[in-house]
Design a protein around this motif. Structure first.
Motif, PDB file in Angstrom:
ATOM      1  N   LYS A   1      -5.555   0.655   6.805  1.00 48.89           N
ATOM      2  CA  LYS A   1      -5.220   1.816   5.982  1.00 48.89           C
ATOM      3  C   LYS A   1      -3.889   2.314   6.498  1.00 48.89           C
ATOM      4  O   LYS A   1      -3.705   2.497   7.690  1.00 48.89           O
ATOM      5  CB  LYS A   1      -6.261   2.910   6.163  1.00 48.89           C
ATOM      6  CG  LYS A   1      -7.113   3.329   5.002  1.00 48.89           C
ATOM      7  CD  LYS A   1      -6.532   3.098   3.687  1.00 48.89           C
ATOM      8  CE  LYS A   1      -7.369   3.718   2.612  1.00 48.89           C
ATOM      9  NZ  LYS A   1      -7.074   3.196   1.321  1.00 48.89           N
ATOM     10  N   VAL A   2      -2.973   2.547   5.608  1.00 50.41           N
ATOM     11  CA  VAL A   2      -1.624   2.922   6.011  1.00 50.41           C
ATOM     12  C   VAL A   2      -1.294   4.293   5.460  1.00 50.41           C
ATOM     13  O   VAL A   2      -1.645   4.635   4.339  1.00 50.41           O
ATOM     14  CB  VAL A   2      -0.600   1.896   5.464  1.00 50.41           C
ATOM     15  CG1 VAL A   2       0.792   2.237   5.923  1.00 50.41           C
ATOM     16  CG2 VAL A   2      -0.972   0.500   5.889  1.00 50.41           C
ATOM     17  N   LYS A   3      -0.625   5.076   6.283  1.00 54.28           N
ATOM     18  CA  LYS A   3      -0.201   6.395   5.851  1.00 54.28           C
ATOM     19  C   LYS A   3       1.276   6.537   6.149  1.00 54.28           C
ATOM     20  O   LYS A   3       1.719   6.284   7.270  1.00 54.28           O
ATOM     21  CB  LYS A   3      -0.995   7.469   6.605  1.00 54.28           C
ATOM     22  CG  LYS A   3      -0.650   8.868   6.171  1.00 54.28           C
ATOM     23  CD  LYS A   3      -1.460   9.883   6.959  1.00 54.28           C
ATOM     24  CE  LYS A   3      -1.041  11.279   6.543  1.00 54.28           C
ATOM     25  NZ  LYS A   3      -1.523  12.287   7.426  1.00 54.28           N
ATOM     26  N   ALA A   4       2.041   6.923   5.153  1.00 52.08           N
ATOM     27  CA  ALA A   4       3.475   7.124   5.341  1.00 52.08           C
ATOM     28  C   ALA A   4       3.759   8.616   5.305  1.00 52.08           C
ATOM     29  O   ALA A   4       3.256   9.336   4.461  1.00 52.08           O
ATOM     30  CB  ALA A   4       4.252   6.418   4.247  1.00 52.08           C
TER      31      ALA A   4
ATOM     32  N   ASN B   1       2.690   6.042  -2.573  1.00 48.71           N
ATOM     33  CA  ASN B   1       3.777   7.010  -2.667  1.00 48.71           C
ATOM     34  C   ASN B   1       4.539   6.924  -3.982  1.00 48.71           C
ATOM     35  O   ASN B   1       5.560   7.590  -4.139  1.00 48.71           O
ATOM     36  CB  ASN B   1       4.726   6.841  -1.472  1.00 48.71           C
ATOM     37  CG  ASN B   1       4.058   7.265  -0.194  1.00 48.71           C
ATOM     38  OD1 ASN B   1       3.859   8.443   0.054  1.00 48.71           O
ATOM     39  ND2 ASN B   1       3.653   6.292   0.624  1.00 48.71           N
ATOM     40  N   GLY B   2       4.047   6.125  -4.910  1.00 49.22           N
ATOM     41  CA  GLY B   2       4.634   6.065  -6.242  1.00 49.22           C
ATOM     42  C   GLY B   2       6.032   5.488  -6.286  1.00 49.22           C
ATOM     43  O   GLY B   2       6.825   5.854  -7.152  1.00 49.22           O
ATOM     44  N   PHE B   3       6.356   4.542  -5.379  1.00 46.01           N
ATOM     45  CA  PHE B   3       7.693   3.956  -5.371  1.00 46.01           C
ATOM     46  C   PHE B   3       7.970   3.164  -6.646  1.00 46.01           C
ATOM     47  O   PHE B   3       9.118   2.934  -6.991  1.00 46.01           O
ATOM     48  CB  PHE B   3       7.887   3.040  -4.163  1.00 46.01           C
ATOM     49  CG  PHE B   3       7.878   3.754  -2.832  1.00 46.01           C
ATOM     50  CD1 PHE B   3       7.859   5.140  -2.734  1.00 46.01           C
ATOM     51  CD2 PHE B   3       7.884   3.027  -1.660  1.00 46.01           C
ATOM     52  CE1 PHE B   3       7.852   5.781  -1.510  1.00 46.01           C
ATOM     53  CE2 PHE B   3       7.882   3.661  -0.420  1.00 46.01           C
ATOM     54  CZ  PHE B   3       7.860   5.031  -0.355  1.00 46.01           C
ATOM     55  N   GLY B   4       6.918   2.751  -7.326  1.00 47.44           N
ATOM     56  CA  GLY B   4       7.075   2.003  -8.570  1.00 47.44           C
ATOM     57  C   GLY B   4       7.003   2.893  -9.800  1.00 47.44           C
ATOM     58  O   GLY B   4       6.855   2.407 -10.912  1.00 47.44           O
ATOM     59  N   GLY B   5       7.087   4.191  -9.600  1.00 50.32           N
ATOM     60  CA  GLY B   5       6.995   5.131 -10.710  1.00 50.32           C
ATOM     61  C   GLY B   5       5.554   5.510 -10.975  1.00 50.32           C
ATOM     62  O   GLY B   5       4.659   5.264 -10.162  1.00 50.32           O
ATOM     63  N   VAL B   6       5.332   6.115 -12.135  1.00 54.06           N
ATOM     64  CA  VAL B   6       3.988   6.599 -12.461  1.00 54.06           C
ATOM     65  C   VAL B   6       2.986   5.467 -12.658  1.00 54.06           C
ATOM     66  O   VAL B   6       1.779   5.686 -12.610  1.00 54.06           O
ATOM     67  CB  VAL B   6       4.005   7.509 -13.716  1.00 54.06           C
ATOM     68  CG1 VAL B   6       4.772   8.787 -13.445  1.00 54.06           C
ATOM     69  CG2 VAL B   6       4.570   6.783 -14.916  1.00 54.06           C
TER      70      VAL B   6
ATOM     71  N   GLN C   1       0.834  -1.209   0.000  1.00 55.57           N
ATOM     72  CA  GLN C   1       0.000   0.000   0.000  1.00 55.57           C
ATOM     73  C   GLN C   1       0.866   1.255   0.000  1.00 55.57           C
ATOM     74  O   GLN C   1       0.620   2.186  -0.762  1.00 55.57           O
ATOM     75  CB  GLN C   1      -0.903   0.036   1.228  1.00 55.57           C
ATOM     76  CG  GLN C   1      -2.085  -0.876   1.192  1.00 55.57           C
ATOM     77  CD  GLN C   1      -2.902  -0.731   2.478  1.00 55.57           C
ATOM     78  OE1 GLN C   1      -2.917   0.321   3.114  1.00 55.57           O
ATOM     79  NE2 GLN C   1      -3.571  -1.796   2.862  1.00 55.57           N
ATOM     80  N   ILE C   2       1.864   1.266   0.874  1.00 51.33           N
ATOM     81  CA  ILE C   2       2.753   2.428   0.975  1.00 51.33           C
ATOM     82  C   ILE C   2       3.482   2.642  -0.347  1.00 51.33           C
ATOM     83  O   ILE C   2       3.581   3.770  -0.837  1.00 51.33           O
ATOM     84  CB  ILE C   2       3.762   2.252   2.128  1.00 51.33           C
ATOM     85  CG1 ILE C   2       3.033   2.333   3.466  1.00 51.33           C
ATOM     86  CG2 ILE C   2       4.857   3.313   2.062  1.00 51.33           C
ATOM     87  CD1 ILE C   2       3.890   1.904   4.647  1.00 51.33           C
TER      88      ILE C   2
END
Length: 192
Positions: free
Chosen positions: A122-125, A33-38, A28-29
């Protein structure tokens, strides 16, 4: 097992895999947060199919093989190293679902998927600012972003699956100058 029953069990297994991955805070994070790109969301959807296919092609998987596979996918696709202890939990859920699928136990698959969905967190970073001295010639390419994660339970049950982060001592967040070594690494010490 009849062909129709096999297809139903496969669809239930697919739904269970997707439920387990959607409830996985590390994924989820990474997606939010788009760690995998767009294309992070598309990668997360693809991940469900890749995991399903992995189990179908490898019927006799050990737990550590599943953990390694998931960890490698997270590293390669989302540039994320999962160190929160969730890899064994998610791997075990997936392996249990696959055993139910192999036995053709649709009711158990349905129950597991429903249970996972009800307990979804639900996770929030949130990015944290580290107290550290920087040299004028240090560039941003070498910096590492720290994240603080908070979880809330979306489901009706609260039985410890979505643990709330423990309040941290404000002094424990301070990084001492002697803990930062020459090459930018920070020494992390355990509390006693």
């Amino acid at each position: 097992m009849m062909a129709g029953a096999g297809e139903d069990a496969r669809a239930l297994f697919r739904a269970g895999v997707r439920a387990a991955l959607e409830a996985w805070p590390a994924l989820q994070i990474a997606v939010e947060n788009g760690f995998g790109g767009v294309h992070s969301q598309e990668k997360a959807e693809w991940l469900g199919g890749a995991v399903e296919d992995y189990f179908i092609r490898n019927a006799d998987l050990e737990l550590d093989e599943v953990e390694d596979f998931l960890g490698e996918l997270m590293t390669n696709e989302f540039d994320t190293v999962v160190e929160d202890g969730s890899l064994p939990q998610v791997s075990q859920q997936l392996q249990t679902m696959f055993h139910h699928f192999q036995k053709g136990d649709g009711a158990a698959l349905r129950e597991m998927a429903s249970h996972i969905t009800q307990r979804k967190c639900k996770v929030k970073a949130t990015a944290l600012k580290a107290a550290r001295e920087t040299d004028g010639d240090e560039d941003d390419a070498d910096s590492v972003e720290e994240m603080e994660v908070t979880t809330t339970n979306d489901g009706a049950t609260t039985d410890g699956i979505c643990p709330q982060p423990e309040p941290s001592d404000p002094n424990s967040q301070n990084i001492k100058e002697e803990d930062i070594v020459e090459d930018g690494w920070t020494i992390v010490r355990r509390k006693k």
